[in-house]
Design a protein around this motif. Structure first.
Motif, PDB file in Angstrom:
ATOM      1  N   GLU A  20     -58.149   6.186 -73.549  1.00  0.00           N
ATOM      2  CA  GLU A  20     -56.858   5.492 -73.571  1.00  0.00           C
ATOM      3  C   GLU A  20     -57.041   3.977 -73.532  1.00  0.00           C
ATOM      4  O   GLU A  20     -56.543   3.252 -74.394  1.00  0.00           O
ATOM      5  N   CYS A  53     -43.288   8.646 -72.330  1.00  0.00           N
ATOM      6  CA  CYS A  53     -44.381   7.689 -72.275  1.00  0.00           C
ATOM      7  C   CYS A  53     -44.280   6.899 -70.981  1.00  0.00           C
ATOM      8  O   CYS A  53     -43.277   6.267 -70.703  1.00  0.00           O
ATOM      9  N   CYS A  87     -46.491   2.558 -75.981  1.00  0.00           N
ATOM     10  CA  CYS A  87     -47.894   2.212 -76.103  1.00  0.00           C
ATOM     11  C   CYS A  87     -48.414   2.666 -77.464  1.00  0.00           C
ATOM     12  O   CYS A  87     -47.980   3.673 -78.010  1.00  0.00           O
TER      13      CYS A  87
HETATM   14  S1  FES Z   1     -48.336   6.444 -71.771  1.00  0.00           S
HETATM   15 FE1  FES Z   1     -49.502   7.864 -72.983  1.00  0.00          FE
HETATM   16  S2  FES Z   1     -48.221   8.041 -74.708  1.00  0.00           S
HETATM   17 FE2  FES Z   1     -47.398   6.294 -73.739  1.00  0.00          FE
END
Ligand code: FES
Ligand code: FES
Lengths: 164, 164
Positions: free
Chosen positions: A8, B104, B113
């Motif tokens: 991520e 999200c 994001c």
């Molecule tokens: S926090 Fe993972 S998709 Fe936006």
DNA sequence: CTTAATCCTACCAATGCGGTAGGAGAAACC
DNA sequence: GGTTTCTCCTACCGCATTGGTAGGATTAAG
């Protein structure tokens, strides 16, 4: 089946770099503040990207990082592979031969476990999804920002509901 | 990105049940010995499968488990979903709204994001690979392995995939 | 020579995972 | 009825990994 935050944060870091069109290196501090991520942790993550030659660094004051390649040529399977070390749906998949063949650890007298067939398919699905997504695509997506995630986004996604 | 052994053991358990053509229930003990898996752990796993109505149980002596449905109609996405609770490539995907939409957690003033786009694709790839794999397919696959093994012991080796 | 940045490595708390233990019901057999 | 053989339930536990911190060494701009 969950990627770690290395993937991520690493992807987000690359997107952040991709948004800077110019050649000036961007400091991790700027990225950390921009994304709200811990700086010290990002340092360890960007090291993985550098080791994979996805990112270049300039040391010293006014230094920082920049993309080593054209964002359109950077596919997510390389990125995730560099960050996570492997793209494996099951722990027995992490050890591979030189050719990338999976060596099945649950083998009794030459009989492969029945699940191998399944996990190979899953692995294929993941890597395919990753490979056909480029960094440039993500940068473009993030530029769109508050545009609602319309059919374009959800078109290839088939979300599942958690029963529990 | 690794599934837990719940998925591995659970799928293997189902395959084991699928190999029994008749209606006689199979005890967990037999499966555990057959697959070399811890019995007490299997008990907790099969409970997940029962809760999802993938398996029926008969208590008492000579009891055990049998498939609740036709193996051809059982797709792996239901199975893995029942076993793992969710099929999510990132931790923020586990909490979903009623409609199955991903909420999200990294949203800054209306901006989603950039990684959401990527993880949605990956999730789609995984679920698609899972959905197009049926239990019957895995049973057939495991049966082929047995044939290969017995043929091997008989001396007429037919190589499915040559080892490196 | 100060400052700002990359690098490097050891450490740490928390979490979840794989597994164990010990039972309490339920049905088949004697 | 008692014993055996199962399913069920729940609490516990060691361990590895994850996510994050701390502290420093190195490099280069100003
Ligand atoms: S926090 Fe993972 S998709 Fe936006
Ligand atoms: S042990 Fe996992 S594929 Fe055989």
């Amino acid at each position: 089946m969950i990627f770690t935050t290395k993937a991520e944060y690493g992807v987000r870091l690359l997107v952040e770099l991709g948004r800077q069109a110019n050649d000036a290196p961007v400091s991790l501090k700027a990225i950390a503040e921009n994304e709200g991520l811990p700086l010290a942790y990002l340092e360890r993550i960007v090291a993985l990207l550098k080791r994979a030659d996805l990112v270049e660094s300039t040391r010293g004051a006014h230094g920082g990082y920049r993309l080593a390649r054209d964002p359109e040529s950077v596919t997510m399977d390389e990125v995730v592979l560099a960050l996570e070390g492997s793209v494996a749906p099951m722990s027995c998949f992490v050890d591979e031969t030189d050719d990338g063949r999976v060596l099945c650890s649950h083998v009794d007298d030459g009989e492969a476990c029945a699940t191998k067939f399944l996990w190979l398919r899953v692995q294929g699905g993941v890597t395919e999804a990753l490979r056909r997504t480029t960094l440039a695509e993500l940068v473009a997506f993030s530029a769109k920002q508050d545009v609602a995630q319309s059919a374009e986004t959800l078109g290839s996604a088939l979300p599942l509901h958690s029963a529990a």
